[in-house]
Design a protein around this motif. Sequence first.
Motif, PDB file in Angstrom:
ATOM      1  N   UNK A  72     -21.057  31.083  -2.641  1.00  6.44           N
ATOM      2  CA  UNK A  72     -19.965  30.536  -3.466  1.00  6.44           C
ATOM      3  C   UNK A  72     -18.702  30.162  -2.691  1.00  6.44           C
ATOM      4  N   UNK A  73     -18.292  30.934  -1.671  1.00  7.82           N
ATOM      5  CA  UNK A  73     -17.111  30.484  -0.938  1.00  7.82           C
ATOM      6  C   UNK A  73     -17.322  29.085  -0.342  1.00  7.82           C
ATOM      7  N   UNK A  74     -18.499  28.863   0.213  1.00  7.76           N
ATOM      8  CA  UNK A  74     -18.772  27.546   0.819  1.00  7.76           C
ATOM      9  C   UNK A  74     -18.853  26.452  -0.251  1.00  7.76           C
ATOM     10  N   UNK A  75     -19.503  26.778  -1.371  1.00 11.17           N
ATOM     11  CA  UNK A  75     -19.628  25.781  -2.442  1.00 11.17           C
ATOM     12  C   UNK A  75     -18.233  25.348  -2.914  1.00 11.17           C
ATOM     13  N   UNK A  76     -17.317  26.323  -3.032  1.00 12.92           N
ATOM     14  CA  UNK A  76     -15.952  25.986  -3.468  1.00 12.92           C
ATOM     15  C   UNK A  76     -15.241  25.158  -2.405  1.00 12.92           C
TER      16      UNK A  76
ATOM     17  N   UNK B  57     -18.690  16.204 -15.318  1.00 14.89           N
ATOM     18  CA  UNK B  57     -18.603  17.086 -14.148  1.00 14.89           C
ATOM     19  C   UNK B  57     -20.034  17.525 -13.872  1.00 14.89           C
ATOM     20  N   UNK B  58     -20.541  17.156 -12.710  1.00 14.74           N
ATOM     21  CA  UNK B  58     -21.984  17.300 -12.478  1.00 14.74           C
ATOM     22  C   UNK B  58     -22.249  17.636 -11.013  1.00 14.74           C
ATOM     23  N   UNK B  59     -23.327  18.353 -10.780  1.00 14.55           N
ATOM     24  CA  UNK B  59     -23.649  18.760  -9.400  1.00 14.55           C
ATOM     25  C   UNK B  59     -24.722  17.876  -8.762  1.00 14.55           C
ATOM     26  N   UNK B  60     -25.296  16.967  -9.544  1.00 11.39           N
ATOM     27  CA  UNK B  60     -26.393  16.154  -8.995  1.00 11.39           C
ATOM     28  C   UNK B  60     -26.019  14.671  -9.041  1.00 11.39           C
ATOM     29  N   UNK B  61     -25.612  14.118  -7.897  1.00 10.32           N
ATOM     30  CA  UNK B  61     -25.260  12.705  -7.883  1.00 10.32           C
ATOM     31  C   UNK B  61     -26.463  11.869  -8.295  1.00 10.32           C
ATOM     32  N   UNK B  62     -26.232  10.829  -9.064  1.00 12.74           N
ATOM     33  CA  UNK B  62     -27.325   9.948  -9.470  1.00 12.74           C
ATOM     34  C   UNK B  62     -28.088  10.450 -10.668  1.00 12.74           C
ATOM     35  N   UNK B  63     -27.780  11.674 -11.133  1.00 14.93           N
ATOM     36  CA  UNK B  63     -28.511  12.192 -12.297  1.00 14.93           C
ATOM     37  C   UNK B  63     -28.126  11.377 -13.533  1.00 14.93           C
ATOM     38  N   UNK B  64     -28.914  11.559 -14.584  1.00 15.34           N
ATOM     39  CA  UNK B  64     -28.776  10.708 -15.764  1.00 15.34           C
ATOM     40  C   UNK B  64     -27.339  10.645 -16.294  1.00 15.34           C
TER      41      UNK B  64
ATOM     42  N   UNK C 153     -19.824  20.051  -5.350  1.00 13.78           N
ATOM     43  CA  UNK C 153     -20.637  20.084  -4.120  1.00 13.78           C
ATOM     44  C   UNK C 153     -21.183  21.485  -3.886  1.00 13.78           C
ATOM     45  N   UNK C 154     -21.925  21.966  -4.873  1.00 13.36           N
ATOM     46  CA  UNK C 154     -22.473  23.323  -4.739  1.00 13.36           C
ATOM     47  C   UNK C 154     -23.725  23.348  -3.886  1.00 13.36           C
ATOM     48  N   UNK C 155     -24.347  22.187  -3.672  1.00 11.02           N
ATOM     49  CA  UNK C 155     -25.687  22.183  -3.086  1.00 11.02           C
ATOM     50  C   UNK C 155     -26.678  22.549  -4.188  1.00 11.02           C
ATOM     51  N   UNK C 156     -27.946  22.402  -3.887  1.00  9.03           N
ATOM     52  CA  UNK C 156     -28.952  22.634  -4.925  1.00  9.03           C
ATOM     53  C   UNK C 156     -28.944  24.098  -5.371  1.00  9.03           C
ATOM     54  N   UNK C 157     -29.017  24.303  -6.662  1.00  7.00           N
ATOM     55  CA  UNK C 157     -29.085  25.659  -7.215  1.00  7.00           C
ATOM     56  C   UNK C 157     -30.504  25.872  -7.722  1.00  7.00           C
TER      57      UNK C 157
ATOM     58  N   UNK D 180     -24.841  30.067 -11.057  1.00  8.30           N
ATOM     59  CA  UNK D 180     -23.814  30.903 -10.410  1.00  8.30           C
ATOM     60  C   UNK D 180     -22.802  30.015  -9.693  1.00  8.30           C
ATOM     61  N   UNK D 181     -23.229  29.468  -8.535  1.00  8.16           N
ATOM     62  CA  UNK D 181     -22.250  28.702  -7.750  1.00  8.16           C
ATOM     63  C   UNK D 181     -21.814  27.427  -8.478  1.00  8.16           C
ATOM     64  N   UNK D 182     -22.697  26.876  -9.309  1.00  9.57           N
ATOM     65  CA  UNK D 182     -22.287  25.663 -10.022  1.00  9.57           C
ATOM     66  C   UNK D 182     -21.206  25.986 -11.065  1.00  9.57           C
ATOM     67  N   UNK D 183     -21.242  27.218 -11.607  1.00 14.06           N
ATOM     68  CA  UNK D 183     -20.217  27.638 -12.575  1.00 14.06           C
ATOM     69  C   UNK D 183     -18.842  27.639 -11.907  1.00 14.06           C
TER      70      UNK D 183
END
Length: 604
Positions: free
Chosen positions: A256-260, A368-375, A387-391, A397-400
């Motif tokens: 999570x520190x890196x995701x933030x 607000x989304x974590x997956x670029x290009x998603x629907x 920019x959480x990276x894949x969860x 967790x990190x996406x929250x």
Amino acid sequence: MCGIVGYTGNKPAQEIVIDSLKKLEYRGYDSSGIALHEGEIVFSKKEGPIANLESVLDSSNSKMAIAHTRWATHGVPSDVNSHPHLSNDGKIAVVHNGTIDNYLDIKSSLENEGFNFLSESDTEVIPNLLSKYYEGDLVKAVSKILDEIEGIYTIAAIHVDNPEQIVSVRNETPLVIGLGNEENYVASDIYAILKYTQQIIYPDDHQIVSVSPKDVKVLDQNLNEVKFEVETVEKYTEVAEKGGFEHFMLKEIFEQPKALQDSQTELFVNSPLDNLDLNWKIGSISVVACGTSYHAGLVGKYVIEQLTAIPVSVHYASEFRYAAPVQGVGGLMSSRPLVILISQSGETADTLAAARAAKQQGCHTVAICNVPGSRITREVDGVIITKSGQEIGVAATKTFLTQMQALYALAMHLAFQSGSIDHVMLKNWENELRGIPSKITQLLNSSESIKELVPHISKAKSTFFIGRNINYPLALEGALKLKEISYIHAEGYPAGELKHGPLALLSSDTPVIAIAIQDHTYSKLISNIEEISARSAPVITVAQKGDKQALRVSDHGFELPEVDPVLSPFLVAVFVQLLSYYVAHDLGKSIDKPRNLAKSVTVE
Ligand code: AGP
């Protein structure tokens, strides 16, 4: 939920689609299957993990394959209900994500015409309908069935007549086509094929795609060819390994520190907020999401209202899509309402439908989304990418945390734009946010002591999480985390509400986890803890560093690193995640793939 992959090219297809299918395991599934072209259609399908399917596969030279992971909707998880489903003549194989709402009507009319059905699955009507309409061209047959099937779907079909062609179509669920060199891919989730290609086509609803090794055609339902764009997407670092952690969830908590930090670079350096065109006087904001994303939205409400005084309402997407709450908020729309959709996956069926409903009402939509290009990112007016990276863990967790951070940044942006805060205050807020990752690292370093709290919770049948103000959503999130991975019943409550009913449930075997943060509601929360203790319920309190009072009135406690109350949700979130994780671990539960749950909920 269900996943689809398909390959047609010059290499052995079985290996590629099985490898791709494994990338979809994180979504949750109960069975898997594959169809290949070996002069005839050959298929295998097995209940259970993909390893079960692999154990029955023979080697294959087929250069084309479709494969599927199933998450049961119609019919129990079983070999026969798994995909692919075949037409009665065995010439057509189909994999399908979604649900066919009118399958019973179609099934009975096909039965009257002499078709037989082997499974309980709604999908089995599709290959038989295709077979009914097939006259030498699978694309034409697909175009014909689109008028008959109702529901949401991504379909991939193959016919024995053509050893190179996969035909695919979607309605409201994801489909991507990946382009390679004399080989092409079909998938319901971009993660499945990113290892092989970053050249992606995103077909629209009802566009029929014919995919062969050297050619991709996109057609409308009248079979006119449509121009398509090929987008180059960022290559994700593949998350195949747990990096020494026992579970993906624990790994993701520690990331999570890196995701933030990565998300801060996106927010404060790449400045996507400047491109959102939020330059009119916004009269109201609706935030719409599901599950954990909804809880991030509730935190966002407190911050946006505090910084901007714009009223914010937060809605469950599954409710919002069938209501017209935006226009209802302030009567007539005096200024264009802003609707913020939050979805880490960008695929959640209810959130997508809510985005469409909001657009239909003339609202400005931001995702607000974590997956670029998603629907969802393709359907809204503006996007903030986290920019959480894949969860991988089903429990978010990190996406929250990065969703919350995006909402704080949005609140700061709106406040600065409207003149409620000046440049100096804006920078102060930014600096405060930049300090959060190191505080989380401190918390993670003391995470061992959270394990000591586990025995006070793991034997309970029922628990409560309570909080007030900006930490009330964290009580909801704590309860959701605990119930989804430990299967212990948990409810999140605003602390002041307990006396209006739930106090009746408290006893010495009902632990209460209290979030005691020193904001203007603190003294009230301490009184609530005392009311709970008076009913003999054990209280575990998470409090700010040095808060002796909160710890004195509680049975057990955990001290957070020093933090400003308005930023405390970031640290409280990590505490409730770890607490839930350690309880579930103690109980030996399936933490990364809890029973009955899926990572992306692509059906209603
Ligand atoms: C939370 O741990 C769950 N995985 C779930 O509540 C999730 O947050 C919800 O399904 C929404 O998903 P989304 O963010 O991908 O739209």
